[in-house]
Design a protein around this motif. Structure first.
Motif, mmCIF file in Angstrom:
data_model
loop_
_atom_site.group_PDB
_atom_site.id
_atom_site.type_symbol
_atom_site.label_atom_id
_atom_site.label_comp_id
_atom_site.label_asym_id
_atom_site.label_seq_id
_atom_site.Cartn_x
_atom_site.Cartn_y
_atom_site.Cartn_z
ATOM 1 N N PHE A 182 -7.132 -39.572 -4.344
ATOM 2 C CA PHE A 182 -5.082 -39.880 -4.674
ATOM 3 C C PHE A 182 -5.122 -38.246 -4.011
ATOM 4 O O PHE A 182 -5.585 -37.461 -4.773
ATOM 5 N N VAL A 183 -3.911 -38.408 -3.633
ATOM 6 C CA VAL A 183 -3.262 -37.261 -2.598
ATOM 7 C C VAL A 183 -1.872 -37.862 -3.543
ATOM 8 O O VAL A 183 -1.078 -38.391 -2.552
ATOM 9 N N VAL A 184 -1.450 -36.715 -4.163
ATOM 10 C CA VAL A 184 0.258 -36.027 -3.686
ATOM 11 C C VAL A 184 0.751 -35.002 -3.343
ATOM 12 O O VAL A 184 0.647 -34.273 -3.602
ATOM 13 N N GLY A 185 2.284 -35.257 -2.540
ATOM 14 C CA GLY A 185 2.713 -34.202 -2.217
ATOM 15 C C GLY A 185 3.847 -33.646 -3.311
ATOM 16 O O GLY A 185 3.346 -34.143 -3.438
ATOM 17 N N GLU A 186 3.947 -32.596 -2.168
ATOM 18 C CA GLU A 186 4.925 -31.293 -3.091
ATOM 19 C C GLU A 186 6.400 -32.496 -4.298
ATOM 20 O O GLU A 186 6.802 -32.735 -5.422
ATOM 21 N N THR A 187 6.590 -32.919 -2.928
ATOM 22 C CA THR A 187 8.049 -33.254 -3.544
ATOM 23 C C THR A 187 8.098 -35.052 -3.987
ATOM 24 O O THR A 187 9.259 -35.869 -4.050
ATOM 25 N N ALA A 188 7.353 -35.853 -4.404
ATOM 26 C CA ALA A 188 6.912 -36.701 -4.962
ATOM 27 C C ALA A 188 6.668 -37.185 -6.142
ATOM 28 O O ALA A 188 6.786 -36.527 -7.045
ATOM 29 N N ILE A 189 7.754 -38.191 -6.436
ATOM 30 C CA ILE A 189 8.228 -38.813 -7.584
ATOM 31 C C ILE A 189 7.840 -40.278 -8.086
ATOM 32 O O ILE A 189 8.003 -40.642 -7.118
ATOM 33 N N ILE A 190 6.698 -40.051 -9.313
ATOM 34 C CA ILE A 190 5.974 -41.242 -9.971
ATOM 35 C C ILE A 190 6.617 -41.452 -11.427
ATOM 36 O O ILE A 190 6.915 -40.503 -12.392
ATOM 37 N N GLU A 191 7.368 -42.224 -11.064
ATOM 38 C CA GLU A 191 7.942 -42.949 -12.507
ATOM 39 C C GLU A 191 7.229 -43.073 -14.089
ATOM 40 O O GLU A 191 6.104 -43.042 -13.405
ATOM 41 N N ASP A 192 7.827 -43.625 -15.463
ATOM 42 C CA ASP A 192 6.532 -44.168 -15.798
ATOM 43 C C ASP A 192 6.056 -44.986 -15.638
ATOM 44 O O ASP A 192 6.796 -46.286 -15.027
ATOM 45 N N ASN A 193 5.077 -45.376 -16.494
ATOM 46 C CA ASN A 193 4.588 -46.918 -16.084
ATOM 47 C C ASN A 193 4.540 -47.909 -15.117
ATOM 48 O O ASN A 193 4.225 -48.377 -14.303
ATOM 49 N N VAL A 194 3.225 -46.543 -14.032
ATOM 50 C CA VAL A 194 3.403 -47.295 -12.805
ATOM 51 C C VAL A 194 1.338 -46.670 -12.974
ATOM 52 O O VAL A 194 0.695 -45.672 -13.294
ATOM 53 N N SER A 195 0.364 -48.378 -12.421
ATOM 54 C CA SER A 195 -0.887 -48.240 -12.006
ATOM 55 C C SER A 195 -1.049 -47.974 -10.650
ATOM 56 O O SER A 195 -0.936 -48.554 -9.764
ATOM 57 N N ILE A 196 -2.260 -46.554 -10.407
ATOM 58 C CA ILE A 196 -2.631 -46.278 -8.941
ATOM 59 C C ILE A 196 -3.996 -46.626 -8.793
ATOM 60 O O ILE A 196 -4.971 -45.946 -10.040
ATOM 61 N N LEU A 197 -4.652 -47.094 -8.016
ATOM 62 C CA LEU A 197 -5.692 -47.095 -7.536
ATOM 63 C C LEU A 197 -6.506 -45.701 -6.447
ATOM 64 O O LEU A 197 -5.797 -44.926 -6.135
ATOM 65 N N HIS A 198 -7.499 -45.997 -6.245
ATOM 66 C CA HIS A 198 -8.033 -44.903 -6.049
ATOM 67 C C HIS A 198 -8.102 -44.766 -4.115
ATOM 68 O O HIS A 198 -7.347 -45.971 -3.501
ATOM 69 N N GLU A 199 -8.302 -44.143 -3.570
ATOM 70 C CA GLU A 199 -7.834 -43.650 -2.432
ATOM 71 C C GLU A 199 -6.357 -43.694 -1.952
ATOM 72 O O GLU A 199 -6.124 -44.803 -0.349
ATOM 73 N N VAL A 200 -5.281 -43.908 -2.788
ATOM 74 C CA VAL A 200 -4.345 -44.015 -2.380
ATOM 75 C C VAL A 200 -3.054 -42.463 -2.199
ATOM 76 O O VAL A 200 -3.513 -41.390 -2.711
ATOM 77 N N THR A 201 -2.498 -42.348 -1.097
ATOM 78 C CA THR A 201 -1.873 -41.218 -0.113
ATOM 79 C C THR A 201 -0.331 -41.327 -0.727
ATOM 80 O O THR A 201 0.173 -42.522 -0.609
ATOM 81 N N LEU A 202 -0.141 -40.221 -1.367
ATOM 82 C CA LEU A 202 2.095 -40.214 -0.925
ATOM 83 C C LEU A 202 2.211 -38.758 -0.610
ATOM 84 O O LEU A 202 2.042 -38.513 -0.867
ATOM 85 N N GLY A 203 2.162 -39.705 0.922
ATOM 86 C CA GLY A 203 2.200 -38.324 1.524
ATOM 87 C C GLY A 203 3.767 -38.330 2.379
ATOM 88 O O GLY A 203 4.701 -38.612 2.832
ATOM 89 N N GLY A 204 3.826 -36.917 3.068
ATOM 90 C CA GLY A 204 4.515 -36.407 4.346
ATOM 91 C C GLY A 204 4.949 -37.297 5.809
ATOM 92 O O GLY A 204 3.371 -38.383 5.733
#
Length: 286
Positions: A182-204
């Protein structure tokens, strides 16, 4: 940099919902965890040192978190006692972090059918350990201790296979299921009550600066292997199919799938993050 990041976070005109409400009663959860820990120690004598050191010898959830994470994160350059002391200090000075951890534990217990007790995320789930480590690094980042924040980010990447930039903004009630890669970049935002599985990228999508990573709103479910790239907004209650590549905004309560992702219908549930139904059977859009 911090101020620019937070200003950019509101660019869509909607302030993010980040740890708005703490619904879990901390003392009640802690008592349940202690009772379950006593059962584990009784049933599995070989786990007694772990259970005793992490839970039964501790006075509260914050101390238990410090004890568990220090066992995972200690290294030659910062031993277990030093890590535990630092974590206890951070949790004591910022009790909201402990409340956030309690919300995460409850999210896992209520959404993961494989989780039989709230003691299990604390002792065994690396997704929970990774998000808890992120919360510490994020607080250190906000306190101006950026090199130490980067240190804990690198440890989480090495130990848990989860790489979350300490400046990213993540709410409560987060379930990282399996969590690996799981990868999350510097300016990402994830709000409350979110479900995320493996190998997800929130990238630029390149080397531009400023707000360049996704916004994920409350109630979203992101399937395994999905890649969400750029400053796109995944609106409330949306569902991202496994393996999808998302390059555009996703409307509320919409299901998208594919490479590149396309709308395949409306979500059947008001809050896909809670139901954890990763199938793509859904109501067609008109």
């Amino acid at each position: 940099m911090k101020e620019e990041h937070e200003d950019a976070a509101e660019a869509s005109g909607k302030a993010p919902r980040l740890c708005e409400h703490h619904t879990v009663e901390l003392n009640e959860l802690w008592q349940v965890i202690r009772l379950e820990a006593e059962r584990v120690a009784c049933d599995e004598p070989r786990l007694q040192p772990l259970v005793k050191g992490v839970i039964l010898d501790q006075e509260c959830l914050g101390e238990a978190l410090s004890a568990r994470l220090s066992r995972k994160l200690a290294r030659e350059d910062m031993g277990r006692e030093d890590v535990q002391s630092l974590l206890k200090e951070v949790f004591r000075e910022h009790p909201a972090l402990v409340h956030s951890a309690a919300e995460d534990i409850e999210a896992i217990h209520s959404r993961d059918p494989a989780c039989d007790s709230p003691v299990e995320p604390l002792l065994f789930y690396k997704g929970f350990a990774a998000i808890s480590t992120y919360r510490v690094s994020h607080q250190l980042w906000k306190n101006g201790r950026r090199q130490l924040a980067y240190y804990f980010q690198s440890l989480a990447s090495e130990v848990f296979g989860v790489d979350i930039h300490p400046a990213a903004r993540i709410g409560c009630g987060i379930m990282l299921d399996h969590a690996t890669s799981f990868v999350v970049g510097e300016t990402a935002i994830i709000e409350d009550n979110v479900s995320i599985l493996h190998e997800v990228t929130l990238g630029g999508t390149g080397k531009e600066t400023g707000a360049r990573h996704p916004i994920v709103r409350s109630g979203v479910l992101i399937g395994a292997g999905a890649k969400i790239l750029g400053r796109v907004e995944i609106c409330e209650g949306a569902k991202i199919g496994a393996g999808s590549v998302v390059l555009n905004d996703v409307e509320a309560h919409t299901t998208v799938a594919g490479v590149p992702a396309e709308v395949v219908g409306r979500t059947e549930e008001e809050n896909p993050a809670m139901g954890m139904n990763q199938g793509l059977v859904c109501r067609r859009t008109s």
